[in-house]
Write a protein that holds these residues in place. Structure first.
Motif, PDB file in Angstrom:
ATOM      1  N   PHE A  16       1.029  -1.214  -0.106  1.00  0.00           N
ATOM      2  CA  PHE A  16      -0.073   0.027  -0.037  1.00  0.00           C
ATOM      3  C   PHE A  16       0.928   1.380  -0.075  1.00  0.00           C
ATOM      4  CE2 PHE A  16      -1.732   3.395   2.561  1.00  0.00           C
ATOM      5  CZ  PHE A  16      -3.037   3.768   1.939  1.00  0.00           C
ATOM      6  N   TRP A  17       2.029   1.358   0.724  1.00  0.00           N
ATOM      7  CA  TRP A  17       2.895   2.197   0.868  1.00  0.00           C
ATOM      8  C   TRP A  17       3.583   2.609  -0.393  1.00  0.00           C
ATOM      9  CZ3 TRP A  17       1.679   6.258   4.157  1.00  0.00           C
ATOM     10  CH2 TRP A  17       0.709   5.811   5.060  1.00  0.00           C
ATOM     11  N   ARG A  18       3.971   1.499  -0.968  1.00  0.00           N
ATOM     12  CA  ARG A  18       4.820   1.688  -2.124  1.00  0.00           C
ATOM     13  C   ARG A  18       3.831   2.166  -2.913  1.00  0.00           C
ATOM     14  NH1 ARG A  18       6.980  -4.415  -1.716  1.00  0.00           N
ATOM     15  NH2 ARG A  18       8.867  -3.948  -0.338  1.00  0.00           N
ATOM     16  N   ALA A  19       2.471   1.802  -3.266  1.00  0.00           N
ATOM     17  CA  ALA A  19       1.633   2.315  -4.094  1.00  0.00           C
ATOM     18  C   ALA A  19       1.291   3.797  -3.970  1.00  0.00           C
ATOM     19  CB  ALA A  19       0.422   1.476  -4.209  1.00  0.00           C
ATOM     20  N   VAL A  20       0.845   4.076  -2.801  1.00  0.00           N
ATOM     21  CA  VAL A  20       0.400   5.655  -2.446  1.00  0.00           C
ATOM     22  C   VAL A  20       1.541   6.548  -2.554  1.00  0.00           C
ATOM     23  CG1 VAL A  20       0.832   5.509  -0.081  1.00  0.00           C
ATOM     24  CG2 VAL A  20      -1.154   6.868  -1.078  1.00  0.00           C
ATOM     25  N   LEU A  21       2.789   6.260  -2.407  1.00  0.00           N
ATOM     26  CA  LEU A  21       4.224   7.114  -2.420  1.00  0.00           C
ATOM     27  C   LEU A  21       4.662   6.908  -3.865  1.00  0.00           C
ATOM     28  CD1 LEU A  21       5.578   6.320   1.067  1.00  0.00           C
ATOM     29  CD2 LEU A  21       4.242   8.194   0.273  1.00  0.00           C
ATOM     30  N   GLY A  22       4.370   5.895  -4.858  1.00  0.00           N
ATOM     31  CA  GLY A  22       4.996   5.750  -5.939  1.00  0.00           C
ATOM     32  C   GLY A  22       6.284   5.252  -5.777  1.00  0.00           C
ATOM     33  N   ASP A  28      12.176  -6.497   1.500  1.00  0.00           N
ATOM     34  CA  ASP A  28      10.821  -6.975   1.581  1.00  0.00           C
ATOM     35  C   ASP A  28       9.864  -6.082   2.637  1.00  0.00           C
ATOM     36  OD1 ASP A  28      11.253  -8.961  -0.045  1.00  0.00           O
ATOM     37  OD2 ASP A  28      11.600 -10.382   1.846  1.00  0.00           O
ATOM     38  N   ASP A  29      10.519  -5.196   3.632  1.00  0.00           N
ATOM     39  CA  ASP A  29      10.217  -4.489   4.517  1.00  0.00           C
ATOM     40  C   ASP A  29      10.167  -3.085   4.405  1.00  0.00           C
ATOM     41  OD1 ASP A  29      12.630  -4.042   5.209  1.00  0.00           O
ATOM     42  OD2 ASP A  29      12.470  -4.610   7.483  1.00  0.00           O
ATOM     43  N   ASN A  30      10.440  -2.385   3.217  1.00  0.00           N
ATOM     44  CA  ASN A  30      10.647  -0.992   2.837  1.00  0.00           C
ATOM     45  C   ASN A  30      10.170  -0.543   1.636  1.00  0.00           C
ATOM     46  OD1 ASN A  30      12.757  -1.399   1.063  1.00  0.00           O
ATOM     47  ND2 ASN A  30      14.261  -0.813   2.617  1.00  0.00           N
ATOM     48  N   ALA A  31      10.264   0.644   1.649  1.00  0.00           N
ATOM     49  CA  ALA A  31       9.846   1.404   0.140  1.00  0.00           C
ATOM     50  C   ALA A  31      10.869   2.715  -0.172  1.00  0.00           C
ATOM     51  CB  ALA A  31       8.453   1.988  -0.036  1.00  0.00           C
ATOM     52  N   VAL A  32      11.502   2.541  -1.146  1.00  0.00           N
ATOM     53  CA  VAL A  32      12.277   3.779  -1.678  1.00  0.00           C
ATOM     54  C   VAL A  32      11.861   4.570  -2.837  1.00  0.00           C
ATOM     55  CG1 VAL A  32      14.195   2.325  -0.561  1.00  0.00           C
ATOM     56  CG2 VAL A  32      13.685   2.319  -2.870  1.00  0.00           C
ATOM     57  N   ASP A  33      11.945   5.819  -2.901  1.00  0.00           N
ATOM     58  CA  ASP A  33      11.925   6.651  -3.902  1.00  0.00           C
ATOM     59  C   ASP A  33      12.599   6.341  -5.091  1.00  0.00           C
ATOM     60  OD1 ASP A  33      11.438   8.833  -5.839  1.00  0.00           O
ATOM     61  OD2 ASP A  33      12.083  10.426  -4.161  1.00  0.00           O
ATOM     62  N   PRO A  34      12.178   5.717  -6.235  1.00  0.00           N
ATOM     63  CA  PRO A  34      12.910   5.546  -7.319  1.00  0.00           C
ATOM     64  C   PRO A  34      13.800   6.777  -7.874  1.00  0.00           C
ATOM     65  CG  PRO A  34      10.804   5.618  -8.142  1.00  0.00           C
ATOM     66  CD  PRO A  34      10.583   5.878  -6.467  1.00  0.00           C
ATOM     67  N   ASP A  59       1.392  13.325   4.008  1.00  0.00           N
ATOM     68  CA  ASP A  59       0.461  14.053   2.911  1.00  0.00           C
ATOM     69  C   ASP A  59       1.588  13.733   1.538  1.00  0.00           C
ATOM     70  OD1 ASP A  59      -1.498  15.150   4.190  1.00  0.00           O
ATOM     71  OD2 ASP A  59      -0.645  17.075   4.507  1.00  0.00           O
ATOM     72  N   VAL A  60       0.911  13.332   0.543  1.00  0.00           N
ATOM     73  CA  VAL A  60       1.574  12.925  -0.724  1.00  0.00           C
ATOM     74  C   VAL A  60       0.903  13.896  -1.713  1.00  0.00           C
ATOM     75  CG1 VAL A  60       1.952  11.441  -2.311  1.00  0.00           C
ATOM     76  CG2 VAL A  60       1.910  10.647  -0.142  1.00  0.00           C
ATOM     77  N   SER A  61       1.608  14.726  -2.339  1.00  0.00           N
ATOM     78  CA  SER A  61       1.289  15.693  -3.238  1.00  0.00           C
ATOM     79  C   SER A  61       1.579  15.295  -4.622  1.00  0.00           C
ATOM     80  CB  SER A  61       1.963  17.163  -3.005  1.00  0.00           C
ATOM     81  OG  SER A  61       1.164  17.664  -1.764  1.00  0.00           O
ATOM     82  N   ARG A 100      -2.572   6.658   8.209  1.00  0.00           N
ATOM     83  CA  ARG A 100      -3.400   7.581   7.503  1.00  0.00           C
ATOM     84  C   ARG A 100      -2.301   8.260   6.511  1.00  0.00           C
ATOM     85  NH1 ARG A 100      -8.542   8.947   9.769  1.00  0.00           N
ATOM     86  NH2 ARG A 100      -9.318   7.128  10.716  1.00  0.00           N
ATOM     87  N   VAL A 101      -3.002   8.791   5.268  1.00  0.00           N
ATOM     88  CA  VAL A 101      -2.204   9.420   4.319  1.00  0.00           C
ATOM     89  C   VAL A 101      -3.224  10.224   3.494  1.00  0.00           C
ATOM     90  CG1 VAL A 101      -2.059   7.356   2.555  1.00  0.00           C
ATOM     91  CG2 VAL A 101      -0.379   9.198   2.541  1.00  0.00           C
ATOM     92  N   CYS A 102      -2.863  11.200   2.999  1.00  0.00           N
ATOM     93  CA  CYS A 102      -3.497  12.060   2.013  1.00  0.00           C
ATOM     94  C   CYS A 102      -2.922  12.196   0.715  1.00  0.00           C
ATOM     95  CB  CYS A 102      -4.139  13.545   2.670  1.00  0.00           C
ATOM     96  SG  CYS A 102      -5.261  13.730   3.692  1.00  0.00           S
ATOM     97  N   ILE A 103      -3.873  11.864  -0.266  1.00  0.00           N
ATOM     98  CA  ILE A 103      -3.246  12.194  -1.632  1.00  0.00           C
ATOM     99  C   ILE A 103      -3.713  13.838  -1.923  1.00  0.00           C
ATOM    100  CG2 ILE A 103      -3.430  11.374  -4.036  1.00  0.00           C
ATOM    101  CD1 ILE A 103      -3.536   8.766  -3.078  1.00  0.00           C
ATOM    102  N   ALA A 104      -2.905  14.470  -2.233  1.00  0.00           N
ATOM    103  CA  ALA A 104      -3.317  15.836  -2.572  1.00  0.00           C
ATOM    104  C   ALA A 104      -2.877  16.189  -3.939  1.00  0.00           C
ATOM    105  CB  ALA A 104      -2.714  16.887  -1.525  1.00  0.00           C
ATOM    106  N   ALA A 105      -3.748  16.790  -4.875  1.00  0.00           N
ATOM    107  CA  ALA A 105      -3.590  17.018  -6.133  1.00  0.00           C
ATOM    108  C   ALA A 105      -3.125  18.474  -6.066  1.00  0.00           C
ATOM    109  CB  ALA A 105      -4.889  16.958  -7.047  1.00  0.00           C
ATOM    110  N   TRP A 106      -1.812  18.825  -6.900  1.00  0.00           N
ATOM    111  CA  TRP A 106      -1.413  20.144  -7.097  1.00  0.00           C
ATOM    112  C   TRP A 106      -2.720  20.828  -7.727  1.00  0.00           C
ATOM    113  CZ3 TRP A 106       3.720  18.350  -9.696  1.00  0.00           C
ATOM    114  CH2 TRP A 106       4.445  17.807  -8.720  1.00  0.00           C
ATOM    115  N   PRO A 107      -2.603  22.138  -7.387  1.00  0.00           N
ATOM    116  CA  PRO A 107      -3.534  23.006  -8.281  1.00  0.00           C
ATOM    117  C   PRO A 107      -3.249  23.201  -9.720  1.00  0.00           C
ATOM    118  CG  PRO A 107      -2.395  24.377  -6.658  1.00  0.00           C
ATOM    119  CD  PRO A 107      -1.943  22.975  -6.474  1.00  0.00           C
ATOM    120  N   ASP A 108      -4.158  23.418 -10.566  1.00  0.00           N
ATOM    121  CA  ASP A 108      -3.788  23.634 -11.815  1.00  0.00           C
ATOM    122  C   ASP A 108      -3.195  25.002 -12.039  1.00  0.00           C
ATOM    123  OD1 ASP A 108      -4.761  21.457 -12.704  1.00  0.00           O
ATOM    124  OD2 ASP A 108      -6.877  21.846 -13.006  1.00  0.00           O
ATOM    125  N   GLY A 109      -2.208  25.245 -12.527  1.00  0.00           N
ATOM    126  CA  GLY A 109      -1.329  26.554 -12.643  1.00  0.00           C
ATOM    127  C   GLY A 109      -1.042  27.251 -11.149  1.00  0.00           C
TER     128      GLY A 109
END
Length: 119
Positions: A16-22, A28-34, A59-61, A100-109
Motif C-alpha cells: 500500500f505504501w509503495r503504491a500511494v507514494l509511487g 521486503d519491509d521497505n519502500a524507496v523513492d525511485p 501528505d503525498v502531493s 493515514r495518508v492524504c493524496i493531494a492534487a497540485w492546483p492547476d497552474g
C-alpha cells in the motif's frame, strides 16, 4: 531520514505504501523513492502488547493529472478511502492498520510568479 510506520505483523502493508507514494522495494519491509529524492519508508513490526495510536499522518502531493492514478494504485494495493469530501483536491486513505495518508492534487497552474533573480 527514514519514516517508520508501525503495524502489527498481520497488518503490515508495505505494498500500500509503495503504491500511494509511487515508491519501489529495496527490501521486503521497505519502500524507496525511485528518483532518490524522498525518504525511505520502513514497516516496523509493532509489539503486540503495545496499542497503535495512529499519531502519524503523511501528505503525498502529486500533479493533478496523476492524482487519480495514484489513488487507484493505493486502493488496488489494499488501501481504503477514509474521507473523500474534498475530492478532487485531496483524499484521505488508510492502510489495513489504520495509518493515514492524504493524496493531494497540485492546483492547476499558479498565480505566483517565481523570480529568476535576473530582473
Amino acid at each position: 531520514m527514514q519514516v517508520a510506520i508501525a503495524a502489527k505483523r498481520d497488518e503490515i502493508d508495505v505494498n500500500f505504501w509503495r503504491a500511494v507514494l509511487g515508491y519501489v522495494p529495496a527490501a521486503d519491509d521497505n519502500a524507496v523513492d525511485p528518483l532518490g529524492h524522498g525518504s525511505t519508508v520502513w514497516m516496523q513490526e509493532l509489539n503486540e502488547s503495545k496499542p497503535l495510536r495512529h499519531a502519524m499522518h503523511i501528505d503525498v502531493s502529486v500533479a493533478r493529472e496523476q492524482a487519480m492514478v495514484r489513488l487507484q494504485a493505493a486502493l488496488a494495493a489494499g488501501g481504503r478511502i477514509v474521507d473523500d469530501s474534498h475530492a478532487p483536491s485531496h483524499w484521505r486513505l488508510a492502510d489495513r492498520a489504520g495509518n493515514r495518508v492524504c493524496i493531494a492534487a497540485w492546483p492547476d497552474g499558479s498565480t505566483r510568479r517565481l523570480s529568476s533573480g535576473s530582473e
